[in-house]
Design a protein around this motif. Structure first.
Motif, PDB file in Angstrom:
ATOM      1  N   UNK A 172      53.360  27.546  36.230  1.00 45.00           N
ATOM      2  CA  UNK A 172      54.731  28.000  36.453  1.00 45.00           C
ATOM      3  C   UNK A 172      55.758  27.012  35.922  1.00 45.00           C
ATOM      4  N   UNK A 173      55.532  25.718  36.149  1.00 42.97           N
ATOM      5  CA  UNK A 173      56.588  24.738  35.916  1.00 42.97           C
ATOM      6  C   UNK A 173      56.347  23.796  34.752  1.00 42.97           C
ATOM      7  N   UNK A 174      55.086  23.545  34.405  1.00 39.80           N
ATOM      8  CA  UNK A 174      54.772  22.454  33.479  1.00 39.80           C
ATOM      9  C   UNK A 174      53.856  22.883  32.342  1.00 39.80           C
ATOM     10  N   UNK A 175      53.870  24.158  32.004  1.00 35.74           N
ATOM     11  CA  UNK A 175      52.989  24.619  30.940  1.00 35.74           C
ATOM     12  C   UNK A 175      53.510  24.153  29.579  1.00 35.74           C
ATOM     13  N   UNK A 176      52.588  24.048  28.643  1.00 37.07           N
ATOM     14  CA  UNK A 176      52.944  23.628  27.295  1.00 37.07           C
ATOM     15  C   UNK A 176      52.177  22.395  26.878  1.00 37.07           C
ATOM     16  N   UNK A 177      51.722  22.354  25.642  1.00 31.36           N
ATOM     17  CA  UNK A 177      50.983  21.211  25.129  1.00 31.36           C
ATOM     18  C   UNK A 177      49.550  21.177  25.630  1.00 31.36           C
ATOM     19  N   UNK A 178      48.968  20.001  25.592  1.00 34.37           N
ATOM     20  CA  UNK A 178      47.574  19.796  25.987  1.00 34.37           C
ATOM     21  C   UNK A 178      47.512  19.018  27.284  1.00 34.37           C
ATOM     22  N   UNK A 179      46.401  19.193  28.005  1.00 39.11           N
ATOM     23  CA  UNK A 179      46.207  18.503  29.275  1.00 39.11           C
ATOM     24  C   UNK A 179      45.061  17.511  29.150  1.00 39.11           C
ATOM     25  N   UNK A 180      45.286  16.287  29.647  1.00 41.32           N
ATOM     26  CA  UNK A 180      44.253  15.263  29.689  1.00 41.32           C
ATOM     27  C   UNK A 180      44.013  14.895  31.148  1.00 41.32           C
ATOM     28  N   UNK A 181      42.788  15.102  31.612  1.00 41.41           N
ATOM     29  CA  UNK A 181      42.461  14.794  33.003  1.00 41.41           C
ATOM     30  C   UNK A 181      42.020  13.345  33.136  1.00 41.41           C
ATOM     31  N   UNK A 182      42.507  12.672  34.165  1.00 44.52           N
ATOM     32  CA  UNK A 182      42.092  11.312  34.483  1.00 44.52           C
ATOM     33  C   UNK A 182      42.358  11.073  35.956  1.00 44.52           C
ATOM     34  N   UNK A 183      41.500  10.273  36.599  1.00 45.16           N
ATOM     35  CA  UNK A 183      41.588  10.098  38.048  1.00 45.16           C
ATOM     36  C   UNK A 183      42.470   8.922  38.446  1.00 45.16           C
ATOM     37  N   UNK A 184      42.056   7.707  38.142  1.00 51.02           N
ATOM     38  CA  UNK A 184      42.816   6.551  38.583  1.00 51.02           C
ATOM     39  C   UNK A 184      44.080   6.384  37.750  1.00 51.02           C
ATOM     40  N   UNK A 185      45.021   5.623  38.266  1.00 49.45           N
ATOM     41  CA  UNK A 185      46.240   5.382  37.505  1.00 49.45           C
ATOM     42  C   UNK A 185      45.935   4.600  36.238  1.00 49.45           C
ATOM     43  N   UNK A 186      45.024   3.633  36.319  1.00 44.58           N
ATOM     44  CA  UNK A 186      44.639   2.886  35.116  1.00 44.58           C
ATOM     45  C   UNK A 186      44.076   3.814  34.058  1.00 44.58           C
ATOM     46  N   UNK A 187      43.245   4.771  34.479  1.00 42.24           N
ATOM     47  CA  UNK A 187      42.690   5.731  33.523  1.00 42.24           C
ATOM     48  C   UNK A 187      43.783   6.618  32.929  1.00 42.24           C
ATOM     49  N   UNK A 188      44.775   6.953  33.721  1.00 41.04           N
ATOM     50  CA  UNK A 188      45.858   7.792  33.207  1.00 41.04           C
ATOM     51  C   UNK A 188      46.720   7.014  32.220  1.00 41.04           C
ATOM     52  N   UNK A 189      46.938   5.739  32.506  1.00 41.46           N
ATOM     53  CA  UNK A 189      47.668   4.919  31.544  1.00 41.46           C
ATOM     54  C   UNK A 189      46.880   4.825  30.239  1.00 41.46           C
ATOM     55  N   UNK A 190      45.575   4.629  30.329  1.00 38.38           N
ATOM     56  CA  UNK A 190      44.745   4.568  29.117  1.00 38.38           C
ATOM     57  C   UNK A 190      44.805   5.880  28.342  1.00 38.38           C
ATOM     58  N   UNK A 191      44.737   7.012  29.066  1.00 40.81           N
ATOM     59  CA  UNK A 191      44.811   8.317  28.403  1.00 40.81           C
ATOM     60  C   UNK A 191      46.171   8.511  27.745  1.00 40.81           C
ATOM     61  N   UNK A 192      47.213   8.025  28.381  1.00 38.67           N
ATOM     62  CA  UNK A 192      48.559   8.109  27.806  1.00 38.67           C
ATOM     63  C   UNK A 192      48.648   7.317  26.510  1.00 38.67           C
ATOM     64  N   UNK A 193      48.109   6.118  26.510  1.00 37.76           N
ATOM     65  CA  UNK A 193      48.148   5.278  25.309  1.00 37.76           C
ATOM     66  C   UNK A 193      47.351   5.908  24.165  1.00 37.76           C
ATOM     67  N   UNK A 194      46.207   6.509  24.498  1.00 34.65           N
ATOM     68  CA  UNK A 194      45.409   7.182  23.469  1.00 34.65           C
ATOM     69  C   UNK A 194      46.178   8.357  22.878  1.00 34.65           C
ATOM     70  N   UNK A 195      46.845   9.131  23.739  1.00 36.00           N
ATOM     71  CA  UNK A 195      47.603  10.282  23.247  1.00 36.00           C
ATOM     72  C   UNK A 195      48.751   9.838  22.357  1.00 36.00           C
ATOM     73  N   UNK A 196      49.426   8.766  22.714  1.00 31.36           N
ATOM     74  CA  UNK A 196      50.530   8.265  21.893  1.00 31.36           C
ATOM     75  C   UNK A 196      50.049   7.842  20.514  1.00 31.36           C
ATOM     76  N   UNK A 197      48.947   7.160  20.480  1.00 29.86           N
ATOM     77  CA  UNK A 197      48.448   6.620  19.216  1.00 29.86           C
ATOM     78  C   UNK A 197      47.884   7.695  18.301  1.00 29.86           C
ATOM     79  N   UNK A 198      47.637   8.877  18.864  1.00 31.68           N
ATOM     80  CA  UNK A 198      47.037   9.940  18.053  1.00 31.68           C
ATOM     81  C   UNK A 198      48.075  10.814  17.359  1.00 31.68           C
TER      82      UNK A 198
END
Length: 382
Positions: free
Chosen positions: A166-192
């Protein structure tokens, strides 16, 4: 004039609704250019982190636990989340750039018109089709169509959930559990991607605040962990990347001894068919012909501890922003926003786990409605 202690909601550059459109404009999305939104620096890439429950007043008072964010506080924007100051509504406002009256996510629990039942807009259990309930384009959809690579990072169960769709659709979704893992996933997405927008969600601070209270040492410990990872994120992003950190609401500790339970208060419960909203921001759906009597009773009993408005009054005073005709019936006949740290619960239908929570939010106090927007510009955008 507004009552002392009431923070009027904003749905422009002074509100949460202005954040994603302004970030998209900074990335070159023309839809949002020259719209009078926040003046953010141009960037090729951007990260927007939403820390659930990180109120402006909380970070100001407990900034000793967050040396990195505290260093950014003097330049941070103080914006309003909107009303009610609750996750489901704020996510609609954040994701669409529209006020609640336009996107239609109007509370934690609201009436489904024509069905005589409430829907929980956070869990979306047995909820309506999300794209029918909220058909407006999201900022992520607009940005993706404009050539910006959009990635959303959060817990796996968010992917495809009713609120996300409803509110946040659009783009791709990357699942990650811990905050450290989410930061890592964010950095990977930026670099790609050479031109990208990454949204990172973290909800543990809100959970800790609900259970232990936002003045607890547990809340401070969680803030310390968040602060450390946000510092790492900013140090690690590509040099052409802007980083923003905001929140969906703040929180107050509401002692159980100060609460009223409608299950044990016949006078207040009389004339009400459905109790929607949540303990700090109730929406009362009344029996036919009972609105005036319920309003009088509640005003006499709790009028000094809450702002009580009819649907028409709340709409005229801009609590929900402009309200469309299709969304108007979702709002309670009466809207009750708590002052100070007062709350009203209904143990006839609320789960014991929810009744046990100490930290609450939803109302129009600065502690709940004011949220920060921290910003770190690109180091190099050449």
């Amino acid at each position: 004039m507004p009552h002392p202690g009431l923070l009027p909601p904003h749905y422009d550059e002074a509100g949460l609704a202005g954040v994603l459109p302004a970030v998209a404009a900074s990335l070159g999305v023309r839809r949002y250019a020259d719209s009078g939104l926040l003046d953010l620096p141009e960037a090729r890439r951007a990260v927007v982190v939403l820390v659930d429950g990180l109120g402006y007043e909380l970070i100001r008072r407990r900034g000793g636990h967050a040396p990195f964010l505290r260093s950014l506080l003097p330049a941070a924007y103080r914006i309003t989340a909107g009303f009610p100051a609750t996750t489901a509504t704020s996510m609609g406002t954040f994701g669409t750039g529209l006020p609640p009256g336009s996107h239609g996510l109007l509370g934690y629990e609201v009436l489904v018109p024509g069905e005589d039942r409430l829907v929980n807009e956070l869990s979306w259990e047995d909820g309506p089709d999300p794209l029918t309930w909220q058909p407006q384009e999201t900022v992520f959809e607009v940005a993706e169509a404009a050539g910006v690579s959009v990635t959303r990072v959060g817990p796996g169960f968010f992917d495809g959930s009713g609120l996300t769709r409803a509110a946040l659709r659009g783009g791709r979704f990357r699942a990650a559990d811990t905050l450290a893992d989410r930061v890592d996933a964010t950095l990977e997405a930026l670099r790609s991607s050479a031109r990208g927008l990454v949204y990172l969600y973290w909800g543990e601070l809100d959970k800790v605040g609900h259970v232990y209270g936002c003045q607890s040492w547990e809340w401070g410990d969680e803030l310390e962990a968040i602060d450390a990872e946000l510092g790492r994120l900013v140090r690690s992003v590509p040099s052409d990347t802007a980083v923003y950190v905001t929140a969906d609401h703040g929180m107050v500790d509401a002692p159980h001894a100060l609460r009223i339970d409608l299950a044990h208060d016949v006078e207040l419960a009389t004339g009400i068919r459905h109790v929607g909203g949540e303990p700090r921001a109730l929406q009362l759906y009344c029996e036919a012909g009972a609105v005036a009597d319920v309003a009088q009773t509640w005003t006499e009993r709790v009028g000094e501890r809450a702002w009580i408005r009819t649907r028409d009054e709340a709409t005229r005073q801009g609590w929900f922003g402009p309200v469309s005709e299709v969304n108007r019936p979702r709002i309670g006949d009466l809207v009750v926003a708590m002052r100070d740290n007062f709350a009203i619960v209904d143990s006839r239908r609320a789960r014991p786990q929810l009744l046990a929570l100490l930290g609450l939010h939803g109302s129009l106090t600065p502690q709940e409605s004011a949220v920060p927007l921290f910003h770190v510009p690109p180091r190099d955008n050449s």
